[in-house]
Design an enzyme around this catalytic site. Structure first.
Site, PDB file in Angstrom:
ATOM      1  N   ILE A  32      88.993  69.086  20.335  1.00 15.02           N
ATOM      2  CA  ILE A  32      89.156  69.271  21.783  1.00 15.02           C
ATOM      3  C   ILE A  32      90.319  68.424  22.322  1.00 15.02           C
ATOM      4  CG2 ILE A  32      87.631  67.423  22.636  1.00 15.02           C
ATOM      5  CD1 ILE A  32      86.309  69.523  24.453  1.00 15.02           C
ATOM      6  N   ASN A  88      86.647  58.840   9.730  1.00 14.63           N
ATOM      7  CA  ASN A  88      86.436  57.543  10.372  1.00 14.63           C
ATOM      8  C   ASN A  88      84.963  57.184  10.254  1.00 14.63           C
ATOM      9  OD1 ASN A  88      89.146  57.506  11.259  1.00 14.63           O
ATOM     10  ND2 ASN A  88      88.615  58.707  13.084  1.00 14.63           N
ATOM     11  N   VAL A  97      81.824  60.299  17.237  1.00 15.82           N
ATOM     12  CA  VAL A  97      80.772  61.323  17.147  1.00 15.82           C
ATOM     13  C   VAL A  97      79.973  61.040  15.881  1.00 15.82           C
ATOM     14  CG1 VAL A  97      80.247  63.775  16.897  1.00 15.82           C
ATOM     15  CG2 VAL A  97      82.127  63.061  18.387  1.00 15.82           C
ATOM     16  N   HIS A 101      82.238  63.924   9.900  1.00 19.99           N
ATOM     17  CA  HIS A 101      83.270  64.957  10.003  1.00 19.99           C
ATOM     18  C   HIS A 101      84.571  64.424   9.423  1.00 19.99           C
ATOM     19  CE1 HIS A 101      83.270  62.486  13.615  1.00 19.99           C
ATOM     20  NE2 HIS A 101      84.600  62.612  13.600  1.00 19.99           N
ATOM     21  N   HIS A 103      88.779  64.890   9.774  1.00 20.21           N
ATOM     22  CA  HIS A 103      89.890  65.435  10.550  1.00 20.21           C
ATOM     23  C   HIS A 103      90.904  66.031   9.586  1.00 20.21           C
ATOM     24  CE1 HIS A 103      88.879  63.075  14.300  1.00 20.21           C
ATOM     25  NE2 HIS A 103      88.257  62.353  13.397  1.00 20.21           N
TER      26      HIS A 103
HETATM   27  P1  5GP Z   1      85.913  60.531  15.583  1.00 17.56           P
HETATM   28  O1  5GP Z   1      86.507  59.700  16.707  1.00 17.56           O
HETATM   29  O2  5GP Z   1      84.407  60.416  15.580  1.00 17.56           O
HETATM   30  O3  5GP Z   1      86.513  60.319  14.235  1.00 17.56           O
HETATM   31  O4  5GP Z   1      86.260  62.033  15.926  1.00 17.56           O
HETATM   32  C1  5GP Z   1      85.571  62.763  16.891  1.00 17.56           C
HETATM   33  C2  5GP Z   1      86.479  63.873  17.327  1.00 17.56           C
HETATM   34  O5  5GP Z   1      85.689  64.844  17.970  1.00 17.56           O
HETATM   35  C3  5GP Z   1      87.563  63.441  18.302  1.00 17.56           C
HETATM   36  O6  5GP Z   1      88.843  63.721  17.743  1.00 17.56           O
HETATM   37  C4  5GP Z   1      87.253  64.241  19.560  1.00 17.56           C
HETATM   38  O7  5GP Z   1      88.431  64.696  20.207  1.00 17.56           O
HETATM   39  C5  5GP Z   1      86.422  65.391  19.031  1.00 17.56           C
HETATM   40  N1  5GP Z   1      85.442  65.918  19.959  1.00 17.56           N
HETATM   41  C6  5GP Z   1      84.578  65.195  20.728  1.00 17.56           C
HETATM   42  N2  5GP Z   1      83.800  66.033  21.447  1.00 17.56           N
HETATM   43  C7  5GP Z   1      84.178  67.296  21.122  1.00 17.56           C
HETATM   44  C8  5GP Z   1      83.741  68.594  21.542  1.00 17.56           C
HETATM   45  O8  5GP Z   1      82.850  68.749  22.365  1.00 17.56           O
HETATM   46  N3  5GP Z   1      84.378  69.668  20.980  1.00 17.56           N
HETATM   47  C9  5GP Z   1      85.370  69.516  20.047  1.00 17.56           C
HETATM   48  N4  5GP Z   1      85.918  70.641  19.564  1.00 17.56           N
HETATM   49  N5  5GP Z   1      85.813  68.311  19.636  1.00 17.56           N
HETATM   50  C10 5GP Z   1      85.224  67.223  20.161  1.00 17.56           C
END
Ligand code: 5GP
Ligand code: ZN
Length: 115
Positions: A32, A88, A97, A101, A103
């Site tokens: 997003i 991460n 989150v 996951h 990236h």
């Molecule tokens: P993290 O910071 O946990 O490694 O990555 C979480 C990712 O999830 C971030 O890059 C953030 O932009 C993405 N993200 C958070 N909420 C949503 C959502 O509701 N939809 C989508 N498509 N991505 C999300």
């Protein structure tokens, strides 16, 4: 399925997500808040909070997820120039989150070491 989890909600269809690939084990969605021209999130359909919560048997979807990452990069046309797959784990690494996951980032030059 975790009821408070944004990725579980995208997987179940409760909230929208731009899905670019899915199969029985994994789903790939557009981030997003993209950090590169191509930024996808590779997410297992099974809810697992972090890398530290992996257990025996998770190798199956984990190995598969890496194949899917390369296939998406090829399909979207940025494989040859180069791409990055990033996980991460926990707060200091930037995890926000709590559903594991990876990236998949591509389409631009990337520096090393990462910030
Ligand atoms: P993290 O910071 O946990 O490694 O990555 C979480 C990712 O999830 C971030 O890059 C953030 O932009 C993405 N993200 C958070 N909420 C949503 C959502 O509701 N939809 C989508 N498509 N991505 C999300
Ligand atoms: Zn989840």
């Amino acid at each position: 399925m975790s009821t408070n989890c944004v990725f579980c909600k995208i997987i179940s269809g409760d909230i929208p997500g731009h899905i670019v690939y899915q199969d029985d084990l994994v789903v790939a969605i557009e981030d997003i808040n993209p950090q590169a021209p191509h930024h996808y999130l590779l997410v297992p359909k099974k809810h697992i909070a972090t890398t530290l919560d992996l257990s025996e048997g998770d190798e199956t979807w984990l190995g598969h997820l890496y194949l899917v990452a390369g296939n998406i990069a090829k399909e979207k046309g940025f494989a040859e120039e180069g791409f990055r797959v990033v996980n991460n784990c926990n707060a200091a690494a930037g995890q926000t989150v709590w559903h594991i996951h990876f990236h998949l980032l591509g389409g631009r030059e990337m520096s090393w070491p990462p910030g």
